[in-house]
Scaffold this active site. Structure first.
Site, PDB file in Angstrom:
ATOM      1  N   LEU A  32     -31.671 -27.471  35.789  1.00  0.00           N
ATOM      2  CA  LEU A  32     -31.811 -28.913  36.036  1.00  0.00           C
ATOM      3  C   LEU A  32     -31.305 -29.316  37.415  1.00  0.00           C
ATOM      4  CD1 LEU A  32     -31.020 -30.586  32.596  1.00  0.00           C
ATOM      5  CD2 LEU A  32     -33.227 -29.926  33.555  1.00  0.00           C
ATOM      6  N   TYR A 146     -38.802 -17.936  52.279  1.00  0.00           N
ATOM      7  CA  TYR A 146     -39.354 -18.293  50.959  1.00  0.00           C
ATOM      8  C   TYR A 146     -40.438 -17.292  50.552  1.00  0.00           C
ATOM      9  CZ  TYR A 146     -42.466 -20.493  47.610  1.00  0.00           C
ATOM     10  OH  TYR A 146     -43.282 -20.719  46.527  1.00  0.00           O
TER      11      TYR A 146
END
Ligand code: UDP
Length: 328
Positions: A32, A146
């Site tokens: 979260l 990334y």
């Protein structure tokens, strides 16, 4: 029971919705940090969903999930950081979270004998295109941490198959666009960096910034292949079925084979909103290749996947979702 890491995020949540609508039992594991509890609450209305808050960087968190849920048969792995610019500034964050986190997941899977995984990979593993459209044979030379973190995971998955028989399907997304067709869930990043939501969110106080109009493309702006989020979710269902049918480790591009420029996307957003959108022309953003378009024939042939929704539909659903988001 399917375990979905990162199921509270944009792509993960749409896959969870697709699973629930098929009647599958789902466990979402999410920290979260970037995902939203509101998304989980919404998803819970549509089927049997168990939510477990945890972080893949903590081996015990993910071991605990397998330990107390012996009926997990496969994993779909979305949990990751995914902002290119941030990854350049802070590679440590990307390698530690994305690569180390995935190692913990894979090791826990092996310990509990779960040997099927669908992995959220990216066109960023290809780097600067050598030819277009990009097929799966295109060299993989990522130009940012990334993309490199996702490529490293793909390589690790190959080795884990050879040594331990862990079967993976790696889905290399091009530009994901749109929202759930009933506006129940959608793209919700804070801050938002993606093109379509940024165009739709623009106001006279916060104009839309168009990064670069001097690229070697038909209108000078970057060309991307926008794949609808529900089509993308369907590809994950097909990938899971492929693995359940004994499919070998494999990798597929998920795109449409059609390119659209930033200017075209901008105009389409204006048409759908029915008004002009405040625009500011800005310099190029670092690391943006001029054109990224997928050859999607392999996913069509092997996974029997047919993307159905076009860019206009993606923008319409993104706009409907934007209204929901801004009214809350
Ligand atoms: N873009 C833009 N303004 C924005 C966000 C994106 O001009 O506020 C451009 C970006 O430079 C790229 C294209 O839109 O050429 C798609 O960018 P996005 O971040 O949506 O996806 P990416 O291609 O980086 O995965």
């Amino acid at each position: 029971m399917i375990l979905v890491t990162g199921g509270a995020g944009y792509v993960g949540s749409h896959f969870v919705m697709a699973l629930l609508e098929k009647g599958e039992d789902v466990i979402v594991f999410d920290s979260l940090e970037l995902g939203h509890m509101e998304t989980i609450e919404t998803l819970k209305q549509y089927g049997n969903l168990k939510f477990i808050k945890g972080n893949l960087k903590h081996l015990d968190d993910i071991r605990g999930v397998f330990m107390s849920n012996k009926d997990i048969t496969a994993v779909a792995h979305f949990a990751a950081y995914s902002q290119v610019a941030e990854s350049v500034k802070n590679p440590q964050k990307y390698y530690y979270n994305n690569v180390y986190g995935t190692l913990n997941l894979l090791n826990a899977m092996l310990e509990f004998n779960v040997k099927k995984i669908v992995f959220s990979s990216t066109a960023a593993t290809y780097g600067e295109p050598v030819y277009t459209p990009i097929d799966e044979k295109h060299p993989q030379n990522p130009i940012n941490p990334y993309g490199m973190s996702k490529l490293m995971i793909e390589k690790i998955m190959d080795d884990y198959d050879k040594a331990y028989g862990l079967k993976s399907v790696r889905l290399r997304y091009f530009n994901v666009a749109g929202a759930d067709s009933s506006s129940r869930i959608g793209e919700w990043h804070e801050p938002e960096t993606h093109l379509i939501p940024n165009v739709l969110k623009a106001t006279s106080e916060k104009t839309f910034k168009m990064f670069g109009t001097d690229y070697d493309t038909q209108d000078g702006t970057c060309v991307r292949d926008y794949i609808n989020i529900e089509d993308l979710a369907q590809a994950h269902l097909n990938a899971l079925e492929y693995l359940n049918n004994g499919g070998k480790t494999n990798y597929f591009n998920l795109g449409t084979k059609d390119g659209n420029s930033v200017k075209e996307v901008f105009s389409a957003c204006e048409n759908i909103k029915g008004c002009s959108i405040p625009l500011e022309i800005c310099p190029r953003r670092d690391g943006d290749p001029a054109t990224l378009v997928a050859d999607n024939s392999k996913a069509k042939d092997v996974l029997n996947w047919i993307p159905k929704n076009d860019l206009t539909y993606s923008i319409k659903t993104a706009y409907e979702w934007e209204k929901v988001l801004s009214s809350n």
